[in-house]
Design a protein around this motif. Structure first.
Motif, PDB file in Angstrom:
ATOM      1  N   PHE A  22       0.849  -1.193   0.000  1.00 11.51           N
ATOM      2  CA  PHE A  22       0.000   0.000   0.000  1.00 11.51           C
ATOM      3  C   PHE A  22       0.886   1.244   0.000  1.00 11.51           C
ATOM      4  O   PHE A  22       0.554   2.255  -0.635  1.00 11.51           O
ATOM      5  N   TYR A  23       1.980   1.197   0.722  1.00 15.34           N
ATOM      6  CA  TYR A  23       2.896   2.339   0.773  1.00 15.34           C
ATOM      7  C   TYR A  23       3.588   2.555  -0.573  1.00 15.34           C
ATOM      8  O   TYR A  23       3.645   3.674  -1.082  1.00 15.34           O
ATOM      9  N   ARG A  24       4.074   1.479  -1.161  1.00 14.91           N
ATOM     10  CA  ARG A  24       4.872   1.613  -2.383  1.00 14.91           C
ATOM     11  C   ARG A  24       4.018   1.854  -3.616  1.00 14.91           C
ATOM     12  O   ARG A  24       4.437   2.544  -4.542  1.00 14.91           O
ATOM     13  N   GLN A  25       2.806   1.252  -3.687  1.00  9.19           N
ATOM     14  CA  GLN A  25       1.998   1.318  -4.917  1.00  9.19           C
ATOM     15  C   GLN A  25       0.695   2.067  -4.743  1.00  9.19           C
ATOM     16  O   GLN A  25       0.035   2.369  -5.731  1.00  9.19           O
ATOM     17  N   GLU A  28      -5.387   1.468  -3.863  1.00  3.29           N
ATOM     18  CA  GLU A  28      -6.231   1.020  -4.959  1.00  3.29           C
ATOM     19  C   GLU A  28      -5.421   0.258  -6.008  1.00  3.29           C
ATOM     20  O   GLU A  28      -5.907  -0.700  -6.591  1.00  3.29           O
ATOM     21  N   HIS A  29      -4.201   0.693  -6.219  1.00  2.00           N
ATOM     22  CA  HIS A  29      -3.366   0.089  -7.256  1.00  2.00           C
ATOM     23  C   HIS A  29      -2.817  -1.276  -6.832  1.00  2.00           C
ATOM     24  O   HIS A  29      -2.249  -1.991  -7.656  1.00  2.00           O
ATOM     25  N   THR A 108       0.515  10.101   2.051  1.00  2.00           N
ATOM     26  CA  THR A 108       0.054   9.502   0.795  1.00  2.00           C
ATOM     27  C   THR A 108      -1.178   8.631   1.030  1.00  2.00           C
ATOM     28  O   THR A 108      -2.088   8.618   0.208  1.00  2.00           O
ATOM     29  N   CYS A 110      -3.468   8.960   3.586  1.00  2.00           N
ATOM     30  CA  CYS A 110      -4.615   9.828   3.896  1.00  2.00           C
ATOM     31  C   CYS A 110      -5.081  10.565   2.644  1.00  2.00           C
ATOM     32  O   CYS A 110      -6.287  10.753   2.440  1.00  2.00           O
ATOM     33  N   GLY A 111      -4.142  10.982   1.818  1.00  2.00           N
ATOM     34  CA  GLY A 111      -4.498  11.680   0.586  1.00  2.00           C
ATOM     35  C   GLY A 111      -5.296  10.787  -0.341  1.00  2.00           C
ATOM     36  O   GLY A 111      -6.322  11.203  -0.888  1.00  2.00           O
ATOM     37  N   ALA A 114      -8.765  10.041   1.174  1.00  2.00           N
ATOM     38  CA  ALA A 114      -9.619  11.227   1.122  1.00  2.00           C
ATOM     39  C   ALA A 114     -10.163  11.407  -0.287  1.00  2.00           C
ATOM     40  O   ALA A 114     -11.345  11.692  -0.479  1.00  2.00           O
ATOM     41  N   LYS A 115      -9.318  11.225  -1.297  1.00  2.00           N
ATOM     42  CA  LYS A 115      -9.758  11.418  -2.679  1.00  2.00           C
ATOM     43  C   LYS A 115     -10.767  10.358  -3.082  1.00  2.00           C
ATOM     44  O   LYS A 115     -11.705  10.623  -3.830  1.00  2.00           O
ATOM     45  N   LEU A 116     -10.609   9.152  -2.569  1.00  2.00           N
ATOM     46  CA  LEU A 116     -11.566   8.072  -2.867  1.00  2.00           C
ATOM     47  C   LEU A 116     -12.801   8.162  -1.980  1.00  2.00           C
ATOM     48  O   LEU A 116     -13.759   7.422  -2.182  1.00  2.00           O
TER      49      LEU A 116
END
Lengths: 200, 200
Positions: A22-25, A28-29, A108, A110-111, A114-116
């Motif tokens: 989750f940190y690296r990619q 969602e990706h 990254t 939280c961002g 938040a966007k999703l």
DNA sequence: GTCTATACAGCGATAGAC
DNA sequence: GTCTATCGCTGTATAGAC
């Protein structure tokens, strides 16, 4: 039962691999196949341990909250508020290589959530709140009680912004230079705090 | 052929809708169906105007670069470097509602493309570079030639961090309070610049 | 507890009629 | 220039054997 144990159960290995991916990619990706490859289990086996991908995310956030709490508790050992605040700034320097490569793990995540407008968004924000409250308390101890939360957010914003720019520009030196500017700013706040304590 | 024309061609309407959706939902999370619904065309019709989703992204970035260049050129009309730098900070305040809701359009796009390691990453970074170079030049004009780029990055980082936190916390008041702190910081930089000019 | 097989939806992209 | 129909792939999630 240490959290980094080599003989960790499958559930814990899933959480650790998901955390890293989750940190690296990004959340969602990252697909189940990605995590399955990392943990070396089959895709179907996930659902014995978790009901959905969101549940894995919940577990990852909980693990990060626990780790962050421990780190902040460790910083309490520093001699004075100024030294403790410096621990926070130093974190940017210590993690400069991963920040350059993947950004700040908190910012990254939280961002993205938040966007999703993801349900786990508020849980992730607790990571920010943990830092915010800890920083505010140290600024208050420094003699800046009235503006403590504002200064905490200012320092949090600075570190977030530096991480964002270093990530975008893929630039490690940027972090080192900006850390020096932030330290100079903190010195100035310490002097202001000392003056306020004097006059009180 | 104004860019906001009501009678815009289909291609331009696609770019405008994609721009808005990429900002609100993120690039990866926005599908062709989303854009098609917004523009009121069929999914298949996209490929007459663009060869791929990446090509739409390229067009969106190009449009943003042009718009940003025009905005920076407009700020040149301000009387002095200090007033011009204040235009930049003021942008955070002017756009506070959309920043609270969706973050900074530049920071969130660059962050997502960096995490995906997307080919268009460097193009998007040009948006940051546009601001960085403009700010550095104004700091140089202010009499801070030697540290101009460092100060530009510091101010850029501050605005990015404030946007990140306001977005995560969904907090508009946070922006207003932090803008005041940033303005105080800028005033201090102006005084330092004036001193440096005096002694030169 | 772990596996294989599979359901089902949504994605980007293509072909070809009009 | 715009449409409908459809392809191939990947995503999350489920069922059921072992």
């Amino acid at each position: 039962m240490s959290s980094g144990s080599k003989e960790a159960g499958t559930r814990q290995r899933i959480v650790e691999a998901a955390d890293r991916l989750f940190y690296r990619q990004g959340y969602e990706h990252t697909s189940f196949s990605d995590i399955a490859d990392a943990v070396q289990i089959s895709r179907g086996n996930f659902y014995y341990h978790f009901r959905s991908k969101d549940e894995i995310l919940d577990a990852v956030i909980a693990a990060r909250l626990a780790a962050t709490g421990e780190m902040l508790a460790g910083w309490e050992r520093a001699a004075d508020p100024a030294a403790r605040l410096r621990s926070f700034i130093h974190l940017l320097f210590v993690n400069r290589l991963s920040i350059k490569a993947h950004g700040c793990p908190v910012g990254t995540l939280c961002g993205e959530l938040a966007k999703l407008d993801h349900p786990a968004r508020q849980e992730a924000n607790e990571l920010f709140t943990l830092f915010r409250a800890w920083l505010a308390r140290e600024f208050a101890r420094l003699g800046r009680g009235r503006e403590a939360d504002g200064l905490a957010l200012h320092l949090l914003a600075l570190s977030q912004g530096v991480a964002t720019l270093a990530h975008a520009f893929d630039d490690e030196a940027l972090i080192r230079r900006q850390v020096r500017l932030i330290e100079a700013w903190l010195d100035e706040q310490c002097r202001a705090g000392a003056r306020e304590k004097q006059s009180a």
